[in-house]
Design a protein around this motif. Sequence first.
Motif, PDB file in Angstrom:
ATOM      1  N   CYS A  33       0.881  -1.325   0.071  1.00  0.00           N
ATOM      2  CA  CYS A  33      -0.054  -0.111  -0.062  1.00  0.00           C
ATOM      3  C   CYS A  33       0.972   1.384  -0.032  1.00  0.00           C
ATOM      4  CB  CYS A  33      -0.882  -0.008   1.227  1.00  0.00           C
ATOM      5  SG  CYS A  33      -2.298  -1.170   1.053  1.00  0.00           S
ATOM      6  N   LEU A  34       2.024   1.233   0.862  1.00  0.00           N
ATOM      7  CA  LEU A  34       2.810   2.092   0.905  1.00  0.00           C
ATOM      8  C   LEU A  34       3.615   2.539  -0.579  1.00  0.00           C
ATOM      9  CD1 LEU A  34       4.418   1.898   4.326  1.00  0.00           C
ATOM     10  CD2 LEU A  34       2.614   3.549   3.788  1.00  0.00           C
ATOM     11  N   LEU A  35       3.860   1.619  -1.219  1.00  0.00           N
ATOM     12  CA  LEU A  35       4.562   1.438  -2.309  1.00  0.00           C
ATOM     13  C   LEU A  35       3.606   2.075  -3.495  1.00  0.00           C
ATOM     14  CD1 LEU A  35       6.892   1.180  -4.197  1.00  0.00           C
ATOM     15  CD2 LEU A  35       5.946  -1.306  -4.711  1.00  0.00           C
ATOM     16  N   ILE A  36       2.228   1.822  -3.553  1.00  0.00           N
ATOM     17  CA  ILE A  36       1.346   2.245  -4.286  1.00  0.00           C
ATOM     18  C   ILE A  36       1.016   3.690  -4.002  1.00  0.00           C
ATOM     19  CG2 ILE A  36      -0.875   2.097  -5.413  1.00  0.00           C
ATOM     20  CD1 ILE A  36      -0.849  -1.030  -4.934  1.00  0.00           C
ATOM     21  N   VAL A  37       0.869   4.169  -2.815  1.00  0.00           N
ATOM     22  CA  VAL A  37       0.790   5.504  -2.328  1.00  0.00           C
ATOM     23  C   VAL A  37       1.597   6.538  -2.997  1.00  0.00           C
ATOM     24  CG1 VAL A  37       0.517   7.076  -0.404  1.00  0.00           C
ATOM     25  CG2 VAL A  37      -0.966   5.055  -0.474  1.00  0.00           C
ATOM     26  N   ALA A  38       3.069   5.841  -2.781  1.00  0.00           N
ATOM     27  CA  ALA A  38       3.989   6.468  -3.449  1.00  0.00           C
ATOM     28  C   ALA A  38       4.071   6.746  -4.767  1.00  0.00           C
ATOM     29  CB  ALA A  38       5.399   5.986  -2.895  1.00  0.00           C
ATOM     30  N   VAL A  39       3.911   5.754  -5.420  1.00  0.00           N
ATOM     31  CA  VAL A  39       3.792   5.962  -7.041  1.00  0.00           C
ATOM     32  C   VAL A  39       2.575   6.991  -7.463  1.00  0.00           C
ATOM     33  CG1 VAL A  39       3.120   4.838  -9.106  1.00  0.00           C
ATOM     34  CG2 VAL A  39       4.670   3.674  -7.385  1.00  0.00           C
ATOM     35  N   ARG A  40       1.600   6.955  -6.631  1.00  0.00           N
ATOM     36  CA  ARG A  40       0.116   7.682  -6.959  1.00  0.00           C
ATOM     37  C   ARG A  40       0.320   9.058  -6.339  1.00  0.00           C
ATOM     38  NH1 ARG A  40      -4.308   4.954  -9.070  1.00  0.00           N
ATOM     39  NH2 ARG A  40      -5.723   6.232  -7.785  1.00  0.00           N
ATOM     40  N   ARG A  41       1.353   9.375  -5.638  1.00  0.00           N
ATOM     41  CA  ARG A  41       1.636  10.418  -4.877  1.00  0.00           C
ATOM     42  C   ARG A  41       0.309  11.033  -4.051  1.00  0.00           C
ATOM     43  NH1 ARG A  41       4.318  13.937  -9.830  1.00  0.00           N
ATOM     44  NH2 ARG A  41       6.281  12.620 -10.129  1.00  0.00           N
ATOM     45  N   ALA A  57     -11.096   1.020  -7.129  1.00  0.00           N
ATOM     46  CA  ALA A  57     -10.991   2.436  -6.674  1.00  0.00           C
ATOM     47  C   ALA A  57     -11.185   3.111  -8.131  1.00  0.00           C
ATOM     48  CB  ALA A  57      -9.903   3.012  -5.912  1.00  0.00           C
ATOM     49  N   ILE A  58     -10.282   2.684  -9.167  1.00  0.00           N
ATOM     50  CA  ILE A  58     -10.199   3.168 -10.544  1.00  0.00           C
ATOM     51  C   ILE A  58     -11.553   3.194 -11.232  1.00  0.00           C
ATOM     52  CG2 ILE A  58      -9.102   3.215 -12.713  1.00  0.00           C
ATOM     53  CD1 ILE A  58      -6.567   2.247 -11.208  1.00  0.00           C
ATOM     54  N   ALA A  59     -12.124   1.852 -10.985  1.00  0.00           N
ATOM     55  CA  ALA A  59     -13.532   1.752 -11.749  1.00  0.00           C
ATOM     56  C   ALA A  59     -14.380   2.486 -11.244  1.00  0.00           C
ATOM     57  CB  ALA A  59     -13.496   0.253 -11.640  1.00  0.00           C
ATOM     58  N   ALA A  60     -14.407   2.594 -10.039  1.00  0.00           N
ATOM     59  CA  ALA A  60     -15.571   3.478  -9.240  1.00  0.00           C
ATOM     60  C   ALA A  60     -15.676   4.957  -9.813  1.00  0.00           C
ATOM     61  CB  ALA A  60     -15.339   3.553  -7.751  1.00  0.00           C
ATOM     62  N   ARG A  61     -14.582   5.558 -10.136  1.00  0.00           N
ATOM     63  CA  ARG A  61     -14.459   6.711 -10.621  1.00  0.00           C
ATOM     64  C   ARG A  61     -14.967   7.042 -12.187  1.00  0.00           C
ATOM     65  NH1 ARG A  61      -9.246   6.839  -7.828  1.00  0.00           N
ATOM     66  NH2 ARG A  61      -8.218   6.714  -9.930  1.00  0.00           N
ATOM     67  N   ARG A  62     -14.712   5.968 -12.980  1.00  0.00           N
ATOM     68  CA  ARG A  62     -14.920   5.895 -14.288  1.00  0.00           C
ATOM     69  C   ARG A  62     -16.151   5.272 -14.759  1.00  0.00           C
ATOM     70  NH1 ARG A  62      -9.207   3.855 -16.757  1.00  0.00           N
ATOM     71  NH2 ARG A  62      -7.851   5.558 -15.602  1.00  0.00           N
ATOM     72  N   GLY A  86      -9.641   8.580   0.560  1.00  0.00           N
ATOM     73  CA  GLY A  86      -9.744   7.862  -0.917  1.00  0.00           C
ATOM     74  C   GLY A  86      -9.520   5.989  -0.154  1.00  0.00           C
ATOM     75  N   ALA A  87      -9.749   5.436  -1.186  1.00  0.00           N
ATOM     76  CA  ALA A  87      -9.774   3.879  -0.941  1.00  0.00           C
ATOM     77  C   ALA A  87      -8.270   3.544  -0.586  1.00  0.00           C
ATOM     78  CB  ALA A  87     -10.401   3.095  -2.241  1.00  0.00           C
ATOM     79  N   LEU A  88      -7.405   3.752  -1.361  1.00  0.00           N
ATOM     80  CA  LEU A  88      -5.999   3.275  -1.172  1.00  0.00           C
ATOM     81  C   LEU A  88      -5.592   4.156   0.045  1.00  0.00           C
ATOM     82  CD1 LEU A  88      -3.992   1.342  -2.036  1.00  0.00           C
ATOM     83  CD2 LEU A  88      -3.074   3.224  -3.621  1.00  0.00           C
ATOM     84  N   PRO A  89      -5.494   5.310   0.155  1.00  0.00           N
ATOM     85  CA  PRO A  89      -5.035   5.991   1.536  1.00  0.00           C
ATOM     86  C   PRO A  89      -5.638   5.496   2.639  1.00  0.00           C
ATOM     87  CG  PRO A  89      -5.214   7.752  -0.241  1.00  0.00           C
ATOM     88  CD  PRO A  89      -5.694   6.277  -0.945  1.00  0.00           C
ATOM     89  N   GLY A  90      -6.962   5.317   2.725  1.00  0.00           N
ATOM     90  CA  GLY A  90      -7.842   4.538   3.932  1.00  0.00           C
ATOM     91  C   GLY A  90      -7.486   3.448   4.072  1.00  0.00           C
ATOM     92  N   PHE A 147       0.472  10.646  -0.638  1.00  0.00           N
ATOM     93  CA  PHE A 147       0.814  10.639   0.750  1.00  0.00           C
ATOM     94  C   PHE A 147       0.314  12.057   1.410  1.00  0.00           C
ATOM     95  CE2 PHE A 147       4.580   7.764   0.193  1.00  0.00           C
ATOM     96  CZ  PHE A 147       4.138   7.073   0.906  1.00  0.00           C
ATOM     97  N   GLY A 148      -0.169  13.074   0.686  1.00  0.00           N
ATOM     98  CA  GLY A 148      -0.771  14.226   0.998  1.00  0.00           C
ATOM     99  C   GLY A 148      -2.015  13.825   1.842  1.00  0.00           C
ATOM    100  N   GLU A 149      -2.900  13.101   0.947  1.00  0.00           N
ATOM    101  CA  GLU A 149      -4.055  12.726   1.643  1.00  0.00           C
ATOM    102  C   GLU A 149      -4.011  11.698   2.694  1.00  0.00           C
ATOM    103  OE1 GLU A 149      -8.196  10.549  -0.330  1.00  0.00           O
ATOM    104  OE2 GLU A 149      -6.432  10.873  -1.667  1.00  0.00           O
ATOM    105  N   VAL A 150      -2.993  11.003   2.889  1.00  0.00           N
ATOM    106  CA  VAL A 150      -2.790  10.160   4.054  1.00  0.00           C
ATOM    107  C   VAL A 150      -2.384  11.222   5.319  1.00  0.00           C
ATOM    108  CG1 VAL A 150      -1.111   8.431   5.067  1.00  0.00           C
ATOM    109  CG2 VAL A 150      -1.880   7.838   2.744  1.00  0.00           C
ATOM    110  N   LYS A 151      -1.621  12.309   5.103  1.00  0.00           N
ATOM    111  CA  LYS A 151      -1.305  13.097   6.098  1.00  0.00           C
ATOM    112  C   LYS A 151      -2.553  13.692   6.668  1.00  0.00           C
ATOM    113  CE  LYS A 151       1.873  16.869   7.276  1.00  0.00           C
ATOM    114  NZ  LYS A 151       3.173  17.811   6.648  1.00  0.00           N
ATOM    115  N   ARG A 152      -3.498  14.289   5.621  1.00  0.00           N
ATOM    116  CA  ARG A 152      -4.556  14.971   6.091  1.00  0.00           C
ATOM    117  C   ARG A 152      -5.479  14.069   6.705  1.00  0.00           C
ATOM    118  NH1 ARG A 152      -4.166  16.992   0.806  1.00  0.00           N
ATOM    119  NH2 ARG A 152      -5.625  15.486   0.130  1.00  0.00           N
ATOM    120  N   ALA A 153      -5.541  12.854   6.596  1.00  0.00           N
ATOM    121  CA  ALA A 153      -6.407  12.002   7.315  1.00  0.00           C
ATOM    122  C   ALA A 153      -5.906  11.728   8.679  1.00  0.00           C
ATOM    123  CB  ALA A 153      -6.606  10.519   6.576  1.00  0.00           C
ATOM    124  N   LEU A 154      -4.638  11.496   8.963  1.00  0.00           N
ATOM    125  CA  LEU A 154      -3.823  11.107  10.080  1.00  0.00           C
ATOM    126  C   LEU A 154      -3.808  12.386  11.057  1.00  0.00           C
ATOM    127  CD1 LEU A 154      -0.470   9.673   8.989  1.00  0.00           C
ATOM    128  CD2 LEU A 154      -2.283   8.288  10.154  1.00  0.00           C
TER     129      LEU A 154
END
Length: 303
Positions: free
Chosen positions: A54-62, A235-240, A178-182, A64-71
């Motif tokens: 999850c951390l790797l995908i969050v880094a690729v998708r940039r 998560a990608i499918a839900a947006r499209r 979001g789904a992945l940060p959550g 971390f800002g959303e993760v920080k706001r939630a924390l």
Amino acid sequence: MTQAPSPTPQPSGLPHALGAYLIWGFLPLYIMLVSSVPSFEFVGWRIIWTLPLCLLIVAVRRQFGEVKRALTSPRTMLALLASAALIAANWFIYIWAIMQNQVYAASLGYYLNPLLNILLGTLFLKERLSRLQWLAVAIAAGAVAMLSAGALTTLWISLSLAFSFGLYGIVRKQVNVGALPGLTIETFILIPAAAMIVLWYAASPDGSTFGKTTELSLLMVFSGVVTAVPLLLFAIAARRMAYSTLGFIQYLAPTIVFLLGLFVFGQQLRTVQLASFLLIWTAIAIFVADLWWRGRKVRPIRA
């Protein structure tokens, strides 16, 4: 007159939705490969190996800002604490059910889930049901009542899976993350409990299952992939995609699980279970038909 350029077409989310639900549908085959691992220990390792991916995908998708706001939001963290407990319970019950060859009960739980979501929406989100949706819920309730009379020993599995995932969705719907940060934060919350579980098994007389064989250890590491990847695809499918279309495709997963139980695991389908599935399929048909009809009525008229 110069013709205005046509808008760039939105990429289809259908391949992502199919990928997510195919992975979830065939998940019992993977779980049976690790059936020698105790359910609690496997859930512990699943949590541990999900976090780095999850951390790797969050880094690729940039993200971390959303993760920080939630924390930094106490309200968000309280909700994610509740959702983490619900999803952990859902994982354990599902894995335990498959390992105990209760494939039909697991499948029925996820057939019930969308219909339960409708009911939970009316109770917690003040959403309104159409007459056809109420009929679908009533038929599903009849299926549950039938199981309670003829298959009471497995009914708790189906209801626990449906309610835990349904309540998980309700909690996550209230949180602006979001789904992945959550999922990343939920996994991080569960890490201490997961670490205690794997350490407890490591200190037991039989020792930890992880590390006994290379093949089994790699399969356990792979649990992080089968947890994070389908959720990202979803998560990608839900947006499209239109929500009604996505709601229809979600029945693919429990259908695959049902067919695996019938043709691969060779489980006997009792009469009461078959009758219950027929009622659930009828309720789903009514539910999907209502969504399709309402979608046609609100679809804008094109010139």
